[in-house]
Design a protein around this motif. Structure first.
Motif, PDB file in Angstrom:
ATOM      1  N   SER A   1      -0.766  -6.313  -4.438  1.00  0.00           N
ATOM      2  CA  SER A   1      -1.347  -7.189  -3.197  1.00  0.00           C
ATOM      3  C   SER A   1      -1.361  -8.422  -3.586  1.00  0.00           C
ATOM      4  O   SER A   1      -2.098  -9.275  -2.474  1.00  0.00           O
ATOM      5  CB  SER A   1      -2.993  -6.877  -4.015  1.00  0.00           C
ATOM      6  OG  SER A   1      -2.777  -7.757  -5.157  1.00  0.00           O
ATOM      7  N   ASP A   2      -0.495  -8.580  -4.244  1.00  0.00           N
ATOM      8  CA  ASP A   2       0.466 -10.337  -3.861  1.00  0.00           C
ATOM      9  C   ASP A   2       0.733 -10.925  -3.184  1.00  0.00           C
ATOM     10  O   ASP A   2       0.885 -11.383  -2.558  1.00  0.00           O
ATOM     11  CB  ASP A   2       0.637 -10.923  -6.082  1.00  0.00           C
ATOM     12  CG  ASP A   2       0.035 -11.220  -6.165  1.00  0.00           C
ATOM     13  OD1 ASP A   2      -1.039 -10.546  -6.374  1.00  0.00           O
ATOM     14  OD2 ASP A   2       0.327 -10.840  -7.740  1.00  0.00           O
ATOM     15  N   VAL A   3       2.023  -9.608  -2.700  1.00  0.00           N
ATOM     16  CA  VAL A   3       2.670  -9.457  -0.982  1.00  0.00           C
ATOM     17  C   VAL A   3       2.229  -9.362  -0.288  1.00  0.00           C
ATOM     18  O   VAL A   3       2.666 -10.232   0.396  1.00  0.00           O
ATOM     19  CB  VAL A   3       3.854  -8.227  -1.981  1.00  0.00           C
ATOM     20  CG1 VAL A   3       4.967  -7.782  -0.303  1.00  0.00           C
ATOM     21  CG2 VAL A   3       4.725  -8.615  -3.430  1.00  0.00           C
ATOM     22  N   PHE A   4       1.097  -8.302   0.207  1.00  0.00           N
ATOM     23  CA  PHE A   4       0.738  -7.849   1.587  1.00  0.00           C
ATOM     24  C   PHE A   4      -0.399 -10.358   1.648  1.00  0.00           C
ATOM     25  O   PHE A   4       0.054 -10.040   2.751  1.00  0.00           O
ATOM     26  CB  PHE A   4      -0.318  -6.984   0.696  1.00  0.00           C
ATOM     27  CG  PHE A   4      -1.213  -7.151   2.142  1.00  0.00           C
ATOM     28  CD1 PHE A   4      -0.359  -6.653   3.140  1.00  0.00           C
ATOM     29  CD2 PHE A   4      -2.408  -7.440   2.462  1.00  0.00           C
ATOM     30  CE1 PHE A   4      -1.419  -6.381   4.316  1.00  0.00           C
ATOM     31  CE2 PHE A   4      -3.056  -6.849   3.332  1.00  0.00           C
ATOM     32  CZ  PHE A   4      -2.940  -6.613   4.568  1.00  0.00           C
ATOM     33  N   ALA A   5      -0.644 -10.480   0.600  1.00  0.00           N
ATOM     34  CA  ALA A   5      -1.555 -11.451   0.326  1.00  0.00           C
ATOM     35  C   ALA A   5      -0.615 -12.737   1.188  1.00  0.00           C
ATOM     36  O   ALA A   5      -0.682 -13.604   2.209  1.00  0.00           O
ATOM     37  CB  ALA A   5      -2.131 -12.030  -0.453  1.00  0.00           C
ATOM     38  N   ALA A   6       0.696 -13.162  -0.163  1.00  0.00           N
ATOM     39  CA  ALA A   6       1.227 -14.062   0.582  1.00  0.00           C
ATOM     40  C   ALA A   6       2.371 -13.525   1.741  1.00  0.00           C
ATOM     41  O   ALA A   6       2.353 -14.650   2.802  1.00  0.00           O
ATOM     42  CB  ALA A   6       2.663 -14.378  -0.278  1.00  0.00           C
ATOM     43  N   THR A   7       2.205 -12.051   1.931  1.00  0.00           N
ATOM     44  CA  THR A   7       2.656 -12.117   3.763  1.00  0.00           C
ATOM     45  C   THR A   7       1.913 -12.143   4.834  1.00  0.00           C
ATOM     46  O   THR A   7       2.396 -12.618   5.686  1.00  0.00           O
ATOM     47  CB  THR A   7       3.246 -10.439   3.658  1.00  0.00           C
ATOM     48  OG1 THR A   7       4.179 -10.170   3.051  1.00  0.00           O
ATOM     49  CG2 THR A   7       3.313  -9.949   5.322  1.00  0.00           C
ATOM     50  N   GLN A   8       0.781 -12.482   4.471  1.00  0.00           N
ATOM     51  CA  GLN A   8      -0.249 -12.305   5.331  1.00  0.00           C
ATOM     52  C   GLN A   8      -0.682 -14.005   5.400  1.00  0.00           C
ATOM     53  O   GLN A   8      -0.549 -14.447   6.659  1.00  0.00           O
ATOM     54  CB  GLN A   8      -1.956 -12.022   4.708  1.00  0.00           C
ATOM     55  CG  GLN A   8      -2.017 -10.648   5.188  1.00  0.00           C
ATOM     56  CD  GLN A   8      -1.679 -10.067   6.513  1.00  0.00           C
ATOM     57  OE1 GLN A   8      -2.192 -10.355   7.896  1.00  0.00           O
ATOM     58  NE2 GLN A   8      -0.670  -8.826   6.631  1.00  0.00           N
ATOM     59  N   VAL A   9      -0.772 -14.656   4.418  1.00  0.00           N
ATOM     60  CA  VAL A   9      -0.628 -16.349   4.420  1.00  0.00           C
ATOM     61  C   VAL A   9       0.495 -16.764   5.751  1.00  0.00           C
ATOM     62  O   VAL A   9       0.895 -17.804   6.621  1.00  0.00           O
ATOM     63  CB  VAL A   9      -0.456 -17.085   2.932  1.00  0.00           C
ATOM     64  CG1 VAL A   9      -0.202 -18.462   2.924  1.00  0.00           C
ATOM     65  CG2 VAL A   9      -1.141 -16.636   1.826  1.00  0.00           C
TER      66      VAL A   9
ATOM     67  N   ALA B   1       7.030  -6.066   9.745  1.00  0.00           N
ATOM     68  CA  ALA B   1       7.645  -5.046   8.547  1.00  0.00           C
ATOM     69  C   ALA B   1       7.523  -5.356   7.402  1.00  0.00           C
ATOM     70  O   ALA B   1       7.135  -3.977   6.818  1.00  0.00           O
ATOM     71  CB  ALA B   1       8.938  -5.762   8.396  1.00  0.00           C
ATOM     72  N   TYR B   2       6.670  -5.986   6.616  1.00  0.00           N
ATOM     73  CA  TYR B   2       6.452  -6.149   5.169  1.00  0.00           C
ATOM     74  C   TYR B   2       4.793  -5.930   4.974  1.00  0.00           C
ATOM     75  O   TYR B   2       4.229  -5.201   4.351  1.00  0.00           O
ATOM     76  CB  TYR B   2       6.759  -7.341   4.738  1.00  0.00           C
ATOM     77  CG  TYR B   2       8.181  -6.867   3.952  1.00  0.00           C
ATOM     78  CD1 TYR B   2       9.070  -6.211   3.079  1.00  0.00           C
ATOM     79  CD2 TYR B   2       9.721  -7.914   4.589  1.00  0.00           C
ATOM     80  CE1 TYR B   2      10.118  -6.326   2.123  1.00  0.00           C
ATOM     81  CE2 TYR B   2      10.391  -7.284   3.975  1.00  0.00           C
ATOM     82  CZ  TYR B   2      10.694  -6.814   3.458  1.00  0.00           C
ATOM     83  OH  TYR B   2      12.196  -6.565   3.574  1.00  0.00           O
ATOM     84  N   ALA B   3       4.171  -6.248   6.509  1.00  0.00           N
ATOM     85  CA  ALA B   3       2.814  -6.179   5.858  1.00  0.00           C
ATOM     86  C   ALA B   3       1.959  -5.256   6.699  1.00  0.00           C
ATOM     87  O   ALA B   3       0.953  -4.291   6.111  1.00  0.00           O
ATOM     88  CB  ALA B   3       1.996  -7.273   7.039  1.00  0.00           C
ATOM     89  N   GLU B   4       3.032  -4.514   8.002  1.00  0.00           N
ATOM     90  CA  GLU B   4       2.348  -3.154   8.637  1.00  0.00           C
ATOM     91  C   GLU B   4       2.275  -2.266   6.972  1.00  0.00           C
ATOM     92  O   GLU B   4       1.422  -1.204   6.836  1.00  0.00           O
ATOM     93  CB  GLU B   4       2.751  -2.085   9.750  1.00  0.00           C
ATOM     94  CG  GLU B   4       2.616  -3.578  10.673  1.00  0.00           C
ATOM     95  CD  GLU B   4       3.268  -3.554  11.914  1.00  0.00           C
ATOM     96  OE1 GLU B   4       4.391  -3.061  12.043  1.00  0.00           O
ATOM     97  OE2 GLU B   4       3.093  -4.266  13.037  1.00  0.00           O
ATOM     98  N   PRO B   5       3.378  -1.875   6.198  1.00  0.00           N
ATOM     99  CA  PRO B   5       3.655  -0.991   5.796  1.00  0.00           C
ATOM    100  C   PRO B   5       2.201  -0.790   4.487  1.00  0.00           C
ATOM    101  O   PRO B   5       1.496  -0.426   4.186  1.00  0.00           O
ATOM    102  CB  PRO B   5       4.691  -0.506   4.854  1.00  0.00           C
ATOM    103  CG  PRO B   5       5.774  -1.248   5.977  1.00  0.00           C
ATOM    104  CD  PRO B   5       5.026  -2.027   6.409  1.00  0.00           C
ATOM    105  N   ALA B   6       2.238  -2.452   4.140  1.00  0.00           N
ATOM    106  CA  ALA B   6       1.341  -2.141   3.178  1.00  0.00           C
ATOM    107  C   ALA B   6      -0.114  -2.634   3.596  1.00  0.00           C
ATOM    108  O   ALA B   6      -0.619  -1.926   2.649  1.00  0.00           O
ATOM    109  CB  ALA B   6       1.458  -3.901   2.759  1.00  0.00           C
ATOM    110  N   ALA B   7      -0.307  -3.168   4.851  1.00  0.00           N
ATOM    111  CA  ALA B   7      -1.126  -2.668   5.034  1.00  0.00           C
ATOM    112  C   ALA B   7      -1.951  -1.623   5.300  1.00  0.00           C
ATOM    113  O   ALA B   7      -2.961  -0.799   5.432  1.00  0.00           O
ATOM    114  CB  ALA B   7      -1.710  -3.202   6.264  1.00  0.00           C
ATOM    115  N   ALA B   8      -1.138   0.062   5.849  1.00  0.00           N
ATOM    116  CA  ALA B   8      -0.984   1.786   5.890  1.00  0.00           C
ATOM    117  C   ALA B   8      -1.493   2.135   4.475  1.00  0.00           C
ATOM    118  O   ALA B   8      -2.429   2.732   4.368  1.00  0.00           O
ATOM    119  CB  ALA B   8      -0.506   1.581   6.741  1.00  0.00           C
TER     120      ALA B   8
END
Length: 69
Positions: free
Chosen positions: A8-16, A60-67
């Motif tokens: 979730s930290d990687v996903f949050a950083a990606t979103q930022v 590319a990193y945000a979409e798999p994490a979101a799924a």
């Protein structure tokens, strides 16, 4: 093939990062629209292309994490 698990930290950083890139892209596009100087326009187009590529790499990193979430 299974999507890689991202924390979730990687996903949050990606979103930022995506948010910052979107804002910067909007600023560059606005300046491009306002700038009559051909040299400055070419430079801004190059910058816009680079920012768009960076954004695409984050997607590319945000979409798999979101799924996976």
């Amino acid at each position: 093939m299974k999507a890689p698990f991202l924390s979730s930290d990687v996903f949050a950083a990606t979103q930022v990062h995506l948010s910052v890139l979107d804002e910067f892209i909007a600023v560059v596009q606005k300046k491009l629209d306002e700038t009559p100087n051909p040299f400055a326009r070419d430079s801004l187009k190059d910058l816009l292309g680079s920012l768009t590529e960076q954004r695409d790499s984050y997607i590319a990193y945000a979409e798999p994490a979101a799924a996976a979430a």
